[in-house]
Design a protein around this motif. Structure first.
Motif, PDB file in Angstrom:
ATOM      1  N   ASN A  55       0.839  -1.190   0.000  1.00  0.00           N
ATOM      2  CA  ASN A  55       0.000   0.000   0.000  1.00  0.00           C
ATOM      3  C   ASN A  55       0.877   1.245   0.000  1.00  0.00           C
ATOM      4  OD1 ASN A  55      -2.977  -0.803   0.477  1.00  0.00           O
ATOM      5  ND2 ASN A  55      -1.855  -2.071   1.948  1.00  0.00           N
ATOM      6  N   PRO A  56       0.437   2.326  -0.607  1.00  0.00           N
ATOM      7  CA  PRO A  56       1.223   3.559  -0.533  1.00  0.00           C
ATOM      8  C   PRO A  56       1.254   4.074   0.895  1.00  0.00           C
ATOM      9  CG  PRO A  56      -0.932   4.000  -1.481  1.00  0.00           C
ATOM     10  CD  PRO A  56      -0.816   2.514  -1.363  1.00  0.00           C
ATOM     11  N   PRO A  57       2.368   4.609   1.347  1.00  0.00           N
ATOM     12  CA  PRO A  57       2.424   5.142   2.714  1.00  0.00           C
ATOM     13  C   PRO A  57       1.471   6.323   2.876  1.00  0.00           C
ATOM     14  CG  PRO A  57       4.384   5.768   1.466  1.00  0.00           C
ATOM     15  CD  PRO A  57       3.644   4.786   0.624  1.00  0.00           C
ATOM     16  N   SER A  58       0.986   6.486   4.075  1.00  0.00           N
ATOM     17  CA  SER A  58       0.005   7.547   4.334  1.00  0.00           C
ATOM     18  C   SER A  58       0.560   8.935   4.047  1.00  0.00           C
ATOM     19  CB  SER A  58      -0.462   7.475   5.790  1.00  0.00           C
ATOM     20  OG  SER A  58       0.642   7.585   6.672  1.00  0.00           O
ATOM     21  N   TYR A  59       1.891   9.080   4.131  1.00  0.00           N
ATOM     22  CA  TYR A  59       2.499  10.391   3.924  1.00  0.00           C
ATOM     23  C   TYR A  59       2.840  10.670   2.455  1.00  0.00           C
ATOM     24  CZ  TYR A  59       6.536   7.283   4.277  1.00  0.00           C
ATOM     25  OH  TYR A  59       7.407   6.232   4.121  1.00  0.00           O
ATOM     26  N   LEU A  60       2.512   9.718   1.547  1.00  0.00           N
ATOM     27  CA  LEU A  60       2.805   9.935   0.138  1.00  0.00           C
ATOM     28  C   LEU A  60       1.978  11.104  -0.382  1.00  0.00           C
ATOM     29  CD1 LEU A  60       4.306   8.848  -2.398  1.00  0.00           C
ATOM     30  CD2 LEU A  60       2.242   7.524  -2.905  1.00  0.00           C
ATOM     31  N   ASP A  61       2.633  12.032  -1.042  1.00  0.00           N
ATOM     32  CA  ASP A  61       1.946  13.204  -1.569  1.00  0.00           C
ATOM     33  C   ASP A  61       0.858  12.781  -2.552  1.00  0.00           C
ATOM     34  OD1 ASP A  61       1.502  15.592  -3.430  1.00  0.00           O
ATOM     35  OD2 ASP A  61       2.796  16.446  -1.878  1.00  0.00           O
ATOM     36  N   GLU A  62      -0.266  13.469  -2.497  1.00  0.00           N
ATOM     37  CA  GLU A  62      -1.413  13.121  -3.329  1.00  0.00           C
ATOM     38  C   GLU A  62      -1.085  13.108  -4.814  1.00  0.00           C
ATOM     39  OE1 GLU A  62      -4.376  12.018  -2.659  1.00  0.00           O
ATOM     40  OE2 GLU A  62      -4.013  11.985  -0.503  1.00  0.00           O
ATOM     41  N   GLN A  63      -0.163  13.945  -5.251  1.00  0.00           N
ATOM     42  CA  GLN A  63       0.149  14.026  -6.677  1.00  0.00           C
ATOM     43  C   GLN A  63       0.831  12.751  -7.191  1.00  0.00           C
ATOM     44  OE1 GLN A  63       3.256  16.814  -7.844  1.00  0.00           O
ATOM     45  NE2 GLN A  63       4.036  16.872  -5.725  1.00  0.00           N
ATOM     46  N   TYR A  64       1.414  11.946  -6.267  1.00  0.00           N
ATOM     47  CA  TYR A  64       2.090  10.721  -6.689  1.00  0.00           C
ATOM     48  C   TYR A  64       1.203   9.480  -6.569  1.00  0.00           C
ATOM     49  CZ  TYR A  64       6.302  13.575  -6.436  1.00  0.00           C
ATOM     50  OH  TYR A  64       7.229  14.561  -6.629  1.00  0.00           O
ATOM     51  N   PRO A  92      -1.792   8.695  -8.050  1.00  0.00           N
ATOM     52  CA  PRO A  92      -2.245   8.110  -9.322  1.00  0.00           C
ATOM     53  C   PRO A  92      -1.176   7.265 -10.005  1.00  0.00           C
ATOM     54  CG  PRO A  92      -2.961  10.388  -9.159  1.00  0.00           C
ATOM     55  CD  PRO A  92      -2.009  10.152  -8.014  1.00  0.00           C
ATOM     56  N   GLN A  93       0.085   7.697  -9.942  1.00  0.00           N
ATOM     57  CA  GLN A  93       1.173   6.917 -10.545  1.00  0.00           C
ATOM     58  C   GLN A  93       1.359   5.603  -9.799  1.00  0.00           C
ATOM     59  OE1 GLN A  93       4.908   8.983 -10.967  1.00  0.00           O
ATOM     60  NE2 GLN A  93       6.064   7.081 -11.225  1.00  0.00           N
ATOM     61  N   HIS A  94       1.257   5.643  -8.467  1.00  0.00           N
ATOM     62  CA  HIS A  94       1.383   4.417  -7.677  1.00  0.00           C
ATOM     63  C   HIS A  94       0.284   3.432  -8.043  1.00  0.00           C
ATOM     64  CE1 HIS A  94       0.854   1.758  -4.198  1.00  0.00           C
ATOM     65  NE2 HIS A  94       2.149   1.919  -4.004  1.00  0.00           N
ATOM     66  N   GLU A  95      -0.927   3.910  -8.208  1.00  0.00           N
ATOM     67  CA  GLU A  95      -2.042   3.041  -8.573  1.00  0.00           C
ATOM     68  C   GLU A  95      -1.848   2.457  -9.963  1.00  0.00           C
ATOM     69  OE1 GLU A  95      -4.507   1.978  -6.754  1.00  0.00           O
ATOM     70  OE2 GLU A  95      -3.810   3.083  -4.997  1.00  0.00           O
ATOM     71  N   LEU A  96      -1.329   3.264 -10.871  1.00  0.00           N
ATOM     72  CA  LEU A  96      -1.127   2.829 -12.252  1.00  0.00           C
ATOM     73  C   LEU A  96      -0.072   1.734 -12.346  1.00  0.00           C
ATOM     74  CD1 LEU A  96      -1.807   3.271 -15.253  1.00  0.00           C
ATOM     75  CD2 LEU A  96       0.006   4.992 -15.326  1.00  0.00           C
ATOM     76  N   GLU A  97       0.947   1.795 -11.492  1.00  0.00           N
ATOM     77  CA  GLU A  97       2.052   0.841 -11.551  1.00  0.00           C
ATOM     78  C   GLU A  97       1.755  -0.452 -10.798  1.00  0.00           C
ATOM     79  OE1 GLU A  97       5.363   2.976 -10.015  1.00  0.00           O
ATOM     80  OE2 GLU A  97       5.805   3.993 -11.911  1.00  0.00           O
ATOM     81  N   ASN A  98       0.633  -0.525 -10.088  1.00  0.00           N
ATOM     82  CA  ASN A  98       0.339  -1.682  -9.251  1.00  0.00           C
ATOM     83  C   ASN A  98      -1.066  -2.216  -9.536  1.00  0.00           C
ATOM     84  OD1 ASN A  98       2.727  -1.783  -7.119  1.00  0.00           O
ATOM     85  ND2 ASN A  98       2.170   0.363  -7.395  1.00  0.00           N
ATOM     86  N   PRO A  99      -1.193  -3.208 -10.443  1.00  0.00           N
ATOM     87  CA  PRO A  99      -2.521  -3.732 -10.795  1.00  0.00           C
ATOM     88  C   PRO A  99      -3.104  -4.702  -9.765  1.00  0.00           C
ATOM     89  CG  PRO A  99      -0.830  -4.897 -12.022  1.00  0.00           C
ATOM     90  CD  PRO A  99      -0.125  -3.804 -11.269  1.00  0.00           C
ATOM     91  N   PHE A 100      -2.277  -5.172  -8.834  1.00  0.00           N
ATOM     92  CA  PHE A 100      -2.752  -6.169  -7.882  1.00  0.00           C
ATOM     93  C   PHE A 100      -3.173  -5.524  -6.567  1.00  0.00           C
ATOM     94  CE2 PHE A 100       0.312  -8.436 -10.595  1.00  0.00           C
ATOM     95  CZ  PHE A 100      -0.533  -9.403 -11.125  1.00  0.00           C
ATOM     96  N   ILE A 101      -4.069  -6.197  -5.850  1.00  0.00           N
ATOM     97  CA  ILE A 101      -4.482  -5.730  -4.529  1.00  0.00           C
ATOM     98  C   ILE A 101      -3.257  -5.722  -3.618  1.00  0.00           C
ATOM     99  CG2 ILE A 101      -5.911  -6.259  -2.521  1.00  0.00           C
ATOM    100  CD1 ILE A 101      -7.922  -7.530  -4.425  1.00  0.00           C
TER     101      ILE A 101
END
Length: 212
Positions: free
Chosen positions: A89-98, A100-109
Motif C-alpha cells: 500500500n502507498p504510505p500515508s504520507y505519500l503526496d497526493e500528486q504521486y 495516481p502513478q502508484h495506482e497505475l504501476e500496481n494492478p494487484f491488490i
C-alpha cells in the motif's frame, strides 16, 4: 570408569549490534555459496560485510535472528536469518500528486509481505531441528507483524527446506529460470535507470536560508 554425556541444544534470539563481528563471516559464507551456485552472481571484491550487516540490523522493518549452539557450558553463534517486511500500500504520507502513478504501476491488490533476505548455518550444524528453530523464528515474527503473505525464494537444491515449508503449509507458486549474458565492458549500453523526478525550485526565502 565413568561415562560422561555431552548435552547440546539450539536456541534462537534477535541479533544486536554487538553480534555484527560474528554475523559478518556467516553472511560472507552465504554470499559466496550463492556465487558458487550461480556464477552469474559475482561477489564484489573487498565488499564490507561488517558494514552491510550493520546496515541490515539497523534498517527499519528488518530483523536478524541468530541460531546459538549450547554445549559443555559454551554458547556459539552458528547461524543467522534475515527477514524484512514491506507494505505494498502507498504510505500515508505519500503526496497526493504521486498516488495516481502508484495506482497505475500496481494492478494487484496490495499485500503486507514478509520476505527472507537469506539464511545460513555452519555446515556442521545443519541439523533439521536447528534449521526448524531458526526458520520458525522468522515465521513467528511475520505473524506478529500481521502480514498477509510470506514470500520465499528457495534454491532447487534445498529439497529439505522445500519439504519443511510444505509441511508448514507453504505452497509452491512458481519456478524461476535464469539465463546469463556476457557483455563487453567496453560496449555502450542503453540506460535502464528510471528518470529522477523533477524537483521544484526552492522559494527565494528558502534559497537565502541555504546560502546562510
Amino acid at each position: 570408569m565413568t561415562n560422561t554425556t555431552t548435552t547440546q541444544t539450539y536456541t534462537q534470539r534477535l541479533a544486536t549490534l554487538d553480534d555484527v563481528p560474528t554475523i559478518a563471516p556467516l553472511w560472507k559464507a552465504l554470499v559466496h555459496s550463492r556465487e558458487h551456485l550461480d556464477p552469474a552472481m559475482q561477489v564484489k571484491p573487498d565488499f564490507d560485510f561488517t558494514e552491510y550487516v550493520t546496515f541490515q540490523i539497523t534498517k527499519p522493518h528488518s530483523y536478524c535472528y541468530l541460531l546459538e549452539h549450547h554445549q559443555d557450558n559454551q554458547t556459539t553463534i552458528v547461524g543467522c536469518l534475515f527477514i524484512y517486511f514491506y507494505d505494498e500500500n502507498p504510505p500515508s504520507y505519500l503526496d497526493e500528486q504521486y498516488r495516481p502513478q502508484h495506482e497505475l504501476e500496481n494492478p494487484f491488490i496490495p499485500r503486507r509481505v514478509g520476505s527472507i533476505l537469506g539464511m545460513y548455518l555452519d555446515p556442521e550444524h545443519r541439523d533439521p531441528k536447528a534449521i526448524q528453530i531458526l526458520a520458525k523464528a522468522g515465521i513467528d515474527k511475520a505473524e506478529e507483524m500481521k502480514v498477509t503473505d510470506i514470500d520465499l525464494l528457495v534454491c532447487a537444491e534445498q529439497t529439505g527446506m522445500q519439504a519443511l515449508l510444505k509441511k508448514w503449509g507453504f505452497k509452491q507458486q512458481a519456478f524461476q529460470f535464469c539465463k546469463h549474458y556476457s557483455i563487453d565492458p567496453k560496449e555502450e549500453l542503453p540506460d535502464l535507470h528510471q528518470p529522477l523526478p523533477e524537483l521544484e525550485p526552492l522559494p527565494k526565502s528558502q534559497k537565502s536560508k541555504v546560502k546562510n
